[in-house]
Scaffold this active site. Structure first.
Site, mmCIF file in Angstrom:
data_model
loop_
_atom_site.group_PDB
_atom_site.id
_atom_site.type_symbol
_atom_site.label_atom_id
_atom_site.label_comp_id
_atom_site.label_asym_id
_atom_site.label_seq_id
_atom_site.Cartn_x
_atom_site.Cartn_y
_atom_site.Cartn_z
ATOM 1 N N CYS A 330 0.828 -1.205 0.000
ATOM 2 C CA CYS A 330 0.000 0.000 0.000
ATOM 3 C C CYS A 330 0.870 1.265 0.000
ATOM 4 O O CYS A 330 1.372 1.676 -1.044
ATOM 5 C CB CYS A 330 -0.974 -0.025 1.163
ATOM 6 S SG CYS A 330 -2.360 1.136 0.948
ATOM 7 N N GLY A 331 1.087 1.895 1.140
ATOM 8 C CA GLY A 331 1.939 3.075 1.181
ATOM 9 C C GLY A 331 3.339 2.779 0.690
ATOM 10 O O GLY A 331 3.989 3.624 0.061
#
Length: 456
Positions: A330-331
């Site tokens: 994700c990030g």
């Protein structure tokens, strides 16, 4: 036993009530263990800062029912009191047809009574109908009592007490409206603990509230952490195979902080030495590392700082090009892109290893995902199915030519799409994974990292 804090819906104050209970318990007793239902990173950060112990996530979709039971029992050992924070409303789960993965599901699975939090800010006599409905909806759930939250005045409290009296349902807590008590939030929930300069004052304030607002004589026996189900064995965290020490650089700072503690435990028990470093503040990777682990977080909030740290971005790029196994979630995926465009539509350079850009938007993508691997990576094998979770407001500007996953939602008839990147020895995806139900995944990652060491 233990106690699970449930809400009649989201936003009723479950987290405030949970933190007030944990803060007060931790002030009185040193050994307090917390748990969180569902896929969540930020609430557990607050739990850990209060108790000094890692909070454990309980999610039967991401892991399994047996793992949830074993995890719960394992972490009751050596503690005095235990508390579980629920998710959403009591019966809200992965679908509308049943309550799988809901707070109620976990309460049944662990035979734990429920403390129901009611938002009373716009209620008087109707509070009784709500409480009775929740108590009678599923007779297998034991509602031990209620907490009346956001009570406006003494007269308001009298009306609520009069309405609930015929039900003989104990009122175990009363919290008045606390205009001064506010935990700031933003686009993915609460602001993480590392960004709050007033955190210690907040914890003290919550502990003070907890001292006066709860019926501790009734609550303490319910919260005592006795292992109550002797039929559940301690599921081992690992296959028990000793592995050589493998140094993994793990990104830990304000931009990257979303990690399941069980994942970190598994890596360490398999022989990993986790070496924290900061893509925000460090200019080089730690010496002698053999793999990279980028969890989720808020790279969009700190995009300028990440972009300004050119040395760190170059160090990551060099390591990946040389073949260092890299897991980016994700990030972390966003950090490996060419650019991140923030909510103000400003674009910032990132590592640039993935030929795509991450653009922040208003649309929230969230939910459970069943992902089928379309190729081998350092974590999964082609054809392997894993359950994960998405929770993000960014979208990528390009799709991979050879995607990592074919994904669909919890409902089997849902839309099928492709997602994720496999380049060099990267496994990069929006899908958050909890490895508790598939302990072969971290073992596979470490083997890839050890092979990198043998080539270098």
């Amino acid at each position: 036993m233990a106690l699970i804090i449930a809400g009649e819906r989201s936003g009723v104050g479950k987290t405030t009530v949970t933190l007030a209970l944990l803060s007060c318990l931790s002030r009185r007793y040193r050994r307090v263990q917390s748990f969180k239902v569902g896929p969540d990173y930020i609430d557990p950060m607050f739990h850990q800062r209060v108790t000094g112990r890692p909070c454990r996530n309980l999610d039967p979709v991401l892991t399994s029912e047996s793992y949830v039971q074993a995890c719960f029992n394992r972490h009751l050992d050596g503690v005095d009191y235990a508390l579980i924070e629920g998710v959403m409303g009591l019966f809200d789960g992965a679908s509308g047809r049943d309550d799988v993965a809901s707070t109620a599901h976990i309460a049944r699975l662990l035979h734990v009574p429920v403390l129901l939090v009611l938002d009373c800010s716009r209620l008087s006599r109707s509070v009784a109908a709500i409480a009775q409905g929740y108590r009678s909806f599923d007779q297998s759930i034991q509602v031990a009592g209620v907490v009346l939250n956001r009570v406006g005045s003494d007269r308001h409290l009298e009306l609520l007490q009069d309405a609930l009296e015929p039900l003989q349902l104990p009122i175990l807590g009363v919290l008045r409206r606390q205009d001064s008590l506010r935990i700031p939030d933003r686009h993915l929930g609460l602001v993480p603990t590392d960004e709050l300069t007033f955190l210690f004052q907040l914890i003290d304030q919550l502990a003070d509230i907890g001292e006066t607002c709860f019926n501790w004589e009734y609550l303490l026996p319910l919260l005592r952490a006795d292992r109550h189900d002797s039929t559940v064995n301690h599921q081992p965290l690992t296959p028990g195979v000793s592995q050589p020490i493998t140094r993994i650089a793990i990104a830990r700072d304000r931009a990257f902080s979303f990690y399941y503690q069980d994942n970190l435990d598994l890596l360490q028990k398999l022989g990993a030495q986790l070496v924290p470093w900061s893509p925000l503040g460090d200019t080089t990777l730690p010496a002698g590392v053999q793999g990279l682990y980028f969890g989720g977080g808020f790279p969009e909030v700190f995009a300028q700082e990440l972009a300004d740290n050119i040395e760190a971005r170059q160090a990551v790029w060099n390591a990946i090009v040389q073949g260092m196994p890299t897991y980016a979630e994700c990030g972390g995926l966003m950090y490996l892109c060419q650019e991140v465009t923030d909510f103000e539509e400003k674009s910032w350079s990132m590592v640039g290893i993935l030929p795509t850009k991450a653009v922040m938007g208003k649309r929230l993508t969230l939910g459970y995902r069943q992902a089928t691997a379309l190729q081998n990576t350092p974590l999964v094998l082609a054809g392997e199915k894993v359950w994960g979770h998405e929770f993000h407001r960014s979208q990528l500007t390009a799709t991979p030519e050879h995607p990592l996953f074919e994904i669909q939602g919890y409902e089997p008839k849902g839309k099928v799409s492709i997602e994720g990147w496999k380049m060099y020895q990267i496994h990069a995806s929006y899908i958050h994974l909890h490895w508790g139900g598939k302990i072969e995944i971290p073992g596979r990652f470490l083997k890839y990292c050890q092979q990198f060491n043998s080539r270098s």
